[in-house]
Scaffold this motif. Structure first.
Motif, PDB file in Angstrom:
ATOM      1  N   GLY A 230      -4.883   6.530  -8.593  1.00  0.00           N
ATOM      2  CA  GLY A 230      -4.205   5.812  -7.342  1.00  0.00           C
ATOM      3  C   GLY A 230      -5.212   5.437  -6.400  1.00  0.00           C
ATOM      4  N   THR A 231      -6.345   6.082  -6.057  1.00  0.00           N
ATOM      5  CA  THR A 231      -7.357   5.617  -5.113  1.00  0.00           C
ATOM      6  C   THR A 231      -8.198   4.399  -5.895  1.00  0.00           C
ATOM      7  OG1 THR A 231      -7.709   7.762  -4.593  1.00  0.00           O
ATOM      8  CG2 THR A 231      -9.584   6.140  -4.135  1.00  0.00           C
ATOM      9  N   VAL A 232      -8.271   4.425  -7.369  1.00  0.00           N
ATOM     10  CA  VAL A 232      -8.753   3.159  -7.874  1.00  0.00           C
ATOM     11  C   VAL A 232      -7.842   1.709  -7.629  1.00  0.00           C
ATOM     12  CG1 VAL A 232      -9.650   1.976  -9.847  1.00  0.00           C
ATOM     13  CG2 VAL A 232     -10.330   4.281  -9.380  1.00  0.00           C
ATOM     14  N   ASN A 233      -6.675   2.122  -7.875  1.00  0.00           N
ATOM     15  CA  ASN A 233      -5.476   0.984  -7.557  1.00  0.00           C
ATOM     16  C   ASN A 233      -5.405   0.507  -6.180  1.00  0.00           C
ATOM     17  OD1 ASN A 233      -3.862   0.118 -10.128  1.00  0.00           O
ATOM     18  ND2 ASN A 233      -3.771   2.128 -10.413  1.00  0.00           N
ATOM     19  N   ALA A 234      -5.606   1.665  -5.201  1.00  0.00           N
ATOM     20  CA  ALA A 234      -5.442   1.122  -3.917  1.00  0.00           C
ATOM     21  C   ALA A 234      -6.535   0.323  -3.452  1.00  0.00           C
ATOM     22  CB  ALA A 234      -5.485   2.582  -3.040  1.00  0.00           C
ATOM     23  N   LEU A 235      -7.762   0.671  -3.953  1.00  0.00           N
ATOM     24  CA  LEU A 235      -8.890  -0.141  -3.648  1.00  0.00           C
ATOM     25  C   LEU A 235      -8.911  -1.506  -4.283  1.00  0.00           C
ATOM     26  CD1 LEU A 235     -11.857   2.486  -4.550  1.00  0.00           C
ATOM     27  CD2 LEU A 235     -11.170   1.421  -2.125  1.00  0.00           C
ATOM     28  N   LEU A 236      -8.336  -1.598  -5.424  1.00  0.00           N
ATOM     29  CA  LEU A 236      -8.200  -3.102  -6.196  1.00  0.00           C
ATOM     30  C   LEU A 236      -7.060  -3.809  -5.312  1.00  0.00           C
ATOM     31  CD1 LEU A 236      -7.938  -2.080  -9.942  1.00  0.00           C
ATOM     32  CD2 LEU A 236      -9.514  -3.446  -8.666  1.00  0.00           C
ATOM     33  N   ARG A 237      -6.094  -3.022  -4.727  1.00  0.00           N
ATOM     34  CA  ARG A 237      -5.180  -3.868  -3.951  1.00  0.00           C
ATOM     35  C   ARG A 237      -5.783  -4.266  -2.555  1.00  0.00           C
ATOM     36  NH1 ARG A 237       0.202  -3.515  -4.868  1.00  0.00           N
ATOM     37  NH2 ARG A 237       0.622  -3.781  -2.646  1.00  0.00           N
ATOM     38  N   ALA A 238      -6.553  -3.368  -2.174  1.00  0.00           N
ATOM     39  CA  ALA A 238      -7.316  -4.112  -0.819  1.00  0.00           C
ATOM     40  C   ALA A 238      -8.344  -5.210  -0.923  1.00  0.00           C
ATOM     41  CB  ALA A 238      -8.059  -2.769  -0.373  1.00  0.00           C
ATOM     42  N   ALA A 239      -8.893  -4.996  -2.134  1.00  0.00           N
ATOM     43  CA  ALA A 239      -9.815  -6.088  -2.352  1.00  0.00           C
ATOM     44  C   ALA A 239      -9.013  -7.511  -2.998  1.00  0.00           C
ATOM     45  CB  ALA A 239     -10.633  -5.985  -3.726  1.00  0.00           C
ATOM     46  N   GLU A 240      -8.071  -7.281  -3.582  1.00  0.00           N
ATOM     47  CA  GLU A 240      -6.968  -8.252  -3.750  1.00  0.00           C
ATOM     48  C   GLU A 240      -6.330  -9.022  -2.496  1.00  0.00           C
ATOM     49  OE1 GLU A 240      -3.130  -9.388  -6.558  1.00  0.00           O
ATOM     50  OE2 GLU A 240      -3.543  -7.088  -5.749  1.00  0.00           O
ATOM     51  N   ALA A 241      -6.059  -8.385  -1.569  1.00  0.00           N
ATOM     52  CA  ALA A 241      -5.554  -8.810  -0.257  1.00  0.00           C
ATOM     53  C   ALA A 241      -6.737  -9.551   0.588  1.00  0.00           C
ATOM     54  CB  ALA A 241      -4.972  -7.633   0.552  1.00  0.00           C
ATOM     55  N   ARG A 242      -7.744  -9.058   0.505  1.00  0.00           N
ATOM     56  CA  ARG A 242      -8.814  -9.601   1.146  1.00  0.00           C
ATOM     57  C   ARG A 242      -9.379 -10.864   0.490  1.00  0.00           C
ATOM     58  NH1 ARG A 242     -15.078  -6.473   2.154  1.00  0.00           N
ATOM     59  NH2 ARG A 242     -15.745  -8.153   3.345  1.00  0.00           N
ATOM     60  N   LEU A 243      -9.138 -10.986  -0.727  1.00  0.00           N
ATOM     61  CA  LEU A 243      -9.683 -12.256  -1.506  1.00  0.00           C
ATOM     62  C   LEU A 243      -8.614 -13.158  -1.106  1.00  0.00           C
ATOM     63  CD1 LEU A 243     -10.608 -11.231  -4.813  1.00  0.00           C
ATOM     64  CD2 LEU A 243     -11.991 -12.540  -3.006  1.00  0.00           C
ATOM     65  N   TYR A 244      -7.131 -12.765  -0.953  1.00  0.00           N
ATOM     66  CA  TYR A 244      -6.311 -13.776  -0.466  1.00  0.00           C
ATOM     67  C   TYR A 244      -6.518 -14.332   0.777  1.00  0.00           C
ATOM     68  CZ  TYR A 244      -3.468 -12.302  -4.690  1.00  0.00           C
ATOM     69  OH  TYR A 244      -3.164 -12.049  -6.095  1.00  0.00           O
ATOM     70  N   ARG A 245      -6.807 -13.273   1.724  1.00  0.00           N
ATOM     71  CA  ARG A 245      -6.950 -13.927   3.059  1.00  0.00           C
ATOM     72  C   ARG A 245      -8.212 -15.087   3.072  1.00  0.00           C
ATOM     73  NH1 ARG A 245      -5.812  -8.148   3.947  1.00  0.00           N
ATOM     74  NH2 ARG A 245      -8.108  -7.914   4.318  1.00  0.00           N
ATOM     75  N   ARG A 246      -9.240 -14.512   2.413  1.00  0.00           N
ATOM     76  CA  ARG A 246     -10.126 -15.481   2.294  1.00  0.00           C
ATOM     77  C   ARG A 246      -9.798 -17.072   1.905  1.00  0.00           C
ATOM     78  NH1 ARG A 246     -16.096 -14.476  -0.561  1.00  0.00           N
ATOM     79  NH2 ARG A 246     -17.195 -16.448  -0.329  1.00  0.00           N
ATOM     80  N   ILE A 247      -9.216 -16.956   0.704  1.00  0.00           N
ATOM     81  CA  ILE A 247      -8.543 -18.088  -0.042  1.00  0.00           C
ATOM     82  C   ILE A 247      -7.769 -18.957   1.071  1.00  0.00           C
ATOM     83  CG2 ILE A 247      -7.427 -19.128  -1.634  1.00  0.00           C
ATOM     84  CD1 ILE A 247      -8.357 -16.943  -3.683  1.00  0.00           C
ATOM     85  N   ARG A 248      -6.832 -18.134   1.470  1.00  0.00           N
ATOM     86  CA  ARG A 248      -6.210 -18.954   2.638  1.00  0.00           C
ATOM     87  C   ARG A 248      -6.938 -19.390   3.584  1.00  0.00           C
ATOM     88  NH1 ARG A 248      -2.203 -14.738   1.506  1.00  0.00           N
ATOM     89  NH2 ARG A 248      -3.015 -13.445   3.385  1.00  0.00           N
ATOM     90  N   ARG A 249      -7.823 -18.882   4.409  1.00  0.00           N
ATOM     91  CA  ARG A 249      -8.631 -19.296   5.297  1.00  0.00           C
ATOM     92  C   ARG A 249      -9.603 -20.458   4.720  1.00  0.00           C
ATOM     93  NH1 ARG A 249      -9.881 -13.714   6.489  1.00  0.00           N
ATOM     94  NH2 ARG A 249     -12.000 -13.958   5.378  1.00  0.00           N
TER      95      ARG A 249
END
Length: 253
Positions: A230-249
């Protein structure tokens, strides 16, 4: 936290409460099932004691190695299948029926090839996960707008630049889905392999505790495994959300 996330957390908490009440009231056989609170306490005691540190390290290292290999090979395979449609038409039936093949029967062959060590388990985790990564990468690349690919050719971008600047950002949701599935499949394969094919690791210790009716140890190790994955998946979700925000910016800029 989104509304959907709150609902998920609420459902998990409600399920734990129901199991706690049912186990303490002996609605569930107390010989085979212990309350979730005791599972968590046992998991903490096992983690603090360090008794299974070597087994935990073996399983995590094997699974993460399988994940890394599957992500790299699966992404490359998805790109190749996208670039070579004739090869894809040949392999499509095999990809669709891949998970009907019992991968564990290959273990004796892998021992002959790789030796009597952890690498056969890594190979099983890799084989179990790589196709999920390749298929999701292929699905993502198929949904890249063709106008972007034509623009890349007009600008004469090199293949690596085209992947880095166009295809990877456009297919990112599918690629991350493939990575998350790869993590789950690799851990399932490695732990399941340790149940029957190994003399050490998470799976072996869980099976050993089960055979010796050591419920606190068995459920404690299971809780630790769920926490790690669960921790590994949570880290992946956080990285995914961060990349999405960066792409939108970058898109807004």
């Amino acid at each position: 936290m989104s509304t959907a996330a709150r609902w998920r957390v609420g459902l998990v908490v409600a399920l734990l409460v129901v199991l706690e009440v049912a186990s303490r009231a002996a609605w569930i056989n107390p010989v085979s099932f212990i309350p979730p609170s005791k599972m968590i306490a046992s998991a903490w005691d096992l983690l603090v004691s360090g008794q299974y540190a070597n087994d935990i390290a073996l399983t995590l290292s094997s699974a993460l190695c399988a994940v890394a290999l599957a992500v790299v090979a699966g992404f490359a395979g998805g790109v190749l299948l996208f670039r070579l449609p004739r090869v894809r038409r040949v392999l499509d039936p095999l990809l669709l029926s891949y998970y009907a093949v019992p991968v564990f029967v290959l273990y004796p062959i892998l021992i002959v090839i790789l030796g009597l060590n952890r690498w056969p388990l890594v190979a099983i985790g890799f084989l179990f996960a790589v196709v999920a990564m390749a298929v999701n990468t292929l699905n993502g690349l198929e949904r890249v707008p063709r106008v972007l690919l034509r623009t890349a050719r007009v600008c004469r971008l090199r293949t690596l630049d085209e992947i880095r600047l166009i295809t990877l950002p456009a297919s990112l949701p599918f690629v991350f889905t493939g990575i998350k599935l790869t993590v789950v499949y690799a851990f399932i394969a490695v732990v399941a392999g340790e149940f029957v094919l190994s003399g050490s690791g998470f799976g072996y210790q869980i099976a050993f505790a089960y055979n010796n009716f050591d419920n606190p140890t068995m459920y404690g190790l299971m809780v630790l495994m769920l926490v790690f994955v669960g921790t590994v998946n949570a880290l992946l979700r956080a990285a995914e959300a961060r990349l999405y925000r960066r792409i939108r910016r970058e898109g807004a800029a």
